[in-house]
Motif scaffolding. Sequence first.
Motif, PDB file in Angstrom:
ATOM      1  N   LYS A 188     -15.026  -5.835   3.350  1.00 50.45           N
ATOM      2  CA  LYS A 188     -15.638  -4.650   3.967  1.00 50.45           C
ATOM      3  C   LYS A 188     -14.636  -3.515   4.079  1.00 50.45           C
ATOM      4  N   THR A 189     -13.972  -3.242   2.977  1.00 52.07           N
ATOM      5  CA  THR A 189     -12.958  -2.204   2.961  1.00 52.07           C
ATOM      6  C   THR A 189     -13.106  -1.372   1.697  1.00 52.07           C
ATOM      7  N   SER A 190     -12.666  -0.145   1.748  1.00 46.33           N
ATOM      8  CA  SER A 190     -12.738   0.714   0.575  1.00 46.33           C
ATOM      9  C   SER A 190     -11.414   0.669  -0.168  1.00 46.33           C
ATOM     10  N   ILE A 191     -11.363  -0.128  -1.222  1.00 46.44           N
ATOM     11  CA  ILE A 191     -10.151  -0.249  -2.023  1.00 46.44           C
ATOM     12  C   ILE A 191      -9.734   1.108  -2.594  1.00 46.44           C
ATOM     13  N   PRO A 192     -10.657   1.890  -3.149  1.00 45.27           N
ATOM     14  CA  PRO A 192     -10.228   3.192  -3.684  1.00 45.27           C
ATOM     15  C   PRO A 192      -9.572   4.084  -2.627  1.00 45.27           C
ATOM     16  N   SER A 193     -10.093   4.092  -1.405  1.00 44.13           N
ATOM     17  CA  SER A 193      -9.496   4.904  -0.337  1.00 44.13           C
ATOM     18  C   SER A 193      -8.116   4.385   0.027  1.00 44.13           C
ATOM     19  N   LEU A 194      -7.993   3.082   0.125  1.00 44.42           N
ATOM     20  CA  LEU A 194      -6.709   2.488   0.468  1.00 44.42           C
ATOM     21  C   LEU A 194      -5.665   2.813  -0.590  1.00 44.42           C
ATOM     22  N   ILE A 195      -6.026   2.640  -1.832  1.00 46.51           N
ATOM     23  CA  ILE A 195      -5.094   2.914  -2.917  1.00 46.51           C
ATOM     24  C   ILE A 195      -4.714   4.386  -2.951  1.00 46.51           C
ATOM     25  N   SER A 196      -5.707   5.264  -2.872  1.00 42.26           N
ATOM     26  CA  SER A 196      -5.407   6.693  -2.983  1.00 42.26           C
ATOM     27  C   SER A 196      -4.591   7.212  -1.807  1.00 42.26           C
ATOM     28  N   GLN A 197      -4.807   6.661  -0.623  1.00 45.19           N
ATOM     29  CA  GLN A 197      -4.119   7.167   0.557  1.00 45.19           C
ATOM     30  C   GLN A 197      -2.781   6.485   0.863  1.00 45.19           C
ATOM     31  N   CYS A 198      -2.608   5.223   0.466  1.00 52.94           N
ATOM     32  CA  CYS A 198      -1.452   4.464   0.960  1.00 52.94           C
ATOM     33  C   CYS A 198      -0.529   3.856  -0.082  1.00 52.94           C
ATOM     34  N   SER A 199      -0.938   3.759  -1.313  1.00 51.43           N
ATOM     35  CA  SER A 199      -0.137   3.009  -2.294  1.00 51.43           C
ATOM     36  C   SER A 199       1.291   3.500  -2.422  1.00 51.43           C
ATOM     37  N   LYS A 200       1.504   4.803  -2.395  1.00 48.73           N
ATOM     38  CA  LYS A 200       2.867   5.311  -2.603  1.00 48.73           C
ATOM     39  C   LYS A 200       3.819   4.949  -1.465  1.00 48.73           C
ATOM     40  N   TYR A 201       3.291   4.556  -0.320  1.00 43.94           N
ATOM     41  CA  TYR A 201       4.130   4.226   0.830  1.00 43.94           C
ATOM     42  C   TYR A 201       4.576   2.767   0.862  1.00 43.94           C
ATOM     43  N   VAL A 202       3.955   1.914   0.082  1.00 45.23           N
ATOM     44  CA  VAL A 202       4.269   0.487   0.152  1.00 45.23           C
ATOM     45  C   VAL A 202       4.709  -0.113  -1.187  1.00 45.23           C
ATOM     46  N   GLN A 203       4.876   0.711  -2.207  1.00 47.90           N
ATOM     47  CA  GLN A 203       5.343   0.213  -3.498  1.00 47.90           C
ATOM     48  C   GLN A 203       6.755  -0.341  -3.365  1.00 47.90           C
ATOM     49  N   VAL A 204       7.043  -1.360  -4.153  1.00 47.75           N
ATOM     50  CA  VAL A 204       8.377  -1.967  -4.117  1.00 47.75           C
ATOM     51  C   VAL A 204       9.446  -0.936  -4.460  1.00 47.75           C
ATOM     52  N   SER A 205       9.210  -0.126  -5.471  1.00 58.90           N
ATOM     53  CA  SER A 205      10.210   0.863  -5.875  1.00 58.90           C
ATOM     54  C   SER A 205      10.147   2.093  -4.976  1.00 58.90           C
ATOM     55  N   GLY A 206      11.264   2.758  -4.875  1.00 58.04           N
ATOM     56  CA  GLY A 206      11.326   4.003  -4.113  1.00 58.04           C
ATOM     57  C   GLY A 206      11.740   3.801  -2.663  1.00 58.04           C
ATOM     58  N   PRO A 207      12.017   4.910  -2.001  1.00 61.67           N
ATOM     59  CA  PRO A 207      12.485   4.863  -0.606  1.00 61.67           C
ATOM     60  C   PRO A 207      11.344   4.628   0.385  1.00 61.67           C
ATOM     61  N   GLU A 208      11.734   4.295   1.594  1.00 63.45           N
ATOM     62  CA  GLU A 208      10.780   4.162   2.700  1.00 63.45           C
ATOM     63  C   GLU A 208      10.383   5.569   3.126  1.00 63.45           C
ATOM     64  N   ILE A 209       9.080   5.854   3.104  1.00 63.62           N
ATOM     65  CA  ILE A 209       8.567   7.185   3.425  1.00 63.62           C
ATOM     66  C   ILE A 209       7.521   7.049   4.522  1.00 63.62           C
ATOM     67  N   ASP A 215      -5.250   6.689   8.877  1.00 61.69           N
ATOM     68  CA  ASP A 215      -6.685   6.643   9.173  1.00 61.69           C
ATOM     69  C   ASP A 215      -7.376   5.510   8.415  1.00 61.69           C
ATOM     70  N   VAL A 216      -7.008   5.328   7.149  1.00 67.45           N
ATOM     71  CA  VAL A 216      -7.593   4.257   6.335  1.00 67.45           C
ATOM     72  C   VAL A 216      -7.176   2.901   6.880  1.00 67.45           C
ATOM     73  N   MET A 217      -5.915   2.763   7.236  1.00 66.79           N
ATOM     74  CA  MET A 217      -5.402   1.485   7.722  1.00 66.79           C
ATOM     75  C   MET A 217      -6.105   1.015   8.990  1.00 66.79           C
ATOM     76  N   LYS A 218      -6.441   1.943   9.853  1.00 71.85           N
ATOM     77  CA  LYS A 218      -7.072   1.586  11.121  1.00 71.85           C
ATOM     78  C   LYS A 218      -8.455   0.969  10.938  1.00 71.85           C
ATOM     79  N   ASP A 219      -9.046   1.158   9.763  1.00 75.38           N
ATOM     80  CA  ASP A 219     -10.380   0.620   9.488  1.00 75.38           C
ATOM     81  C   ASP A 219     -10.368  -0.649   8.636  1.00 75.38           C
TER      82      ASP A 219
END
Length: 113
Positions: free
Chosen positions: A32-53, A61-65
């Motif tokens: 019961k979650t919107s995968i497209p919303s989660l990906i579009s809003q949050c993916s860049k913050y949890v990718q293995v590569s790159g800094p913590e942002i 907002d997406v995470m809270k749901d």
Amino acid sequence: MASASFRFLTLAILVIAGTLVFGNHGVSADCKTSIPSLISQCSKYVQVSGPEIPPSQGCCDVMKDLDIPCLCNLVTPEVEKLVSMEKVVFVARTCGLTLEPGMKCGSFTVPPA
């Protein structure tokens, strides 16, 4: 609350699963979650590569749901190769979610704050 803890971990799971495998919305329906919303809003913050942002308000907002317990069950070794569980914890806590130390999601154990 355990629900908030699982929500954050679910975010990581969804981002990884969505990035890897999702053109398929079966998980979206099951959890019961919107995968497209989660990906579009949050993916860049949890990718293995790159800094913590710090996450955007849209990501928080997406995470809270999210149905974290459902999504946490989807964390596999393959997901953990794509999503940094440490960053997931950082994002969740930055969004104001409480993550219980010792909680398991995949092979990852949430550390103390």
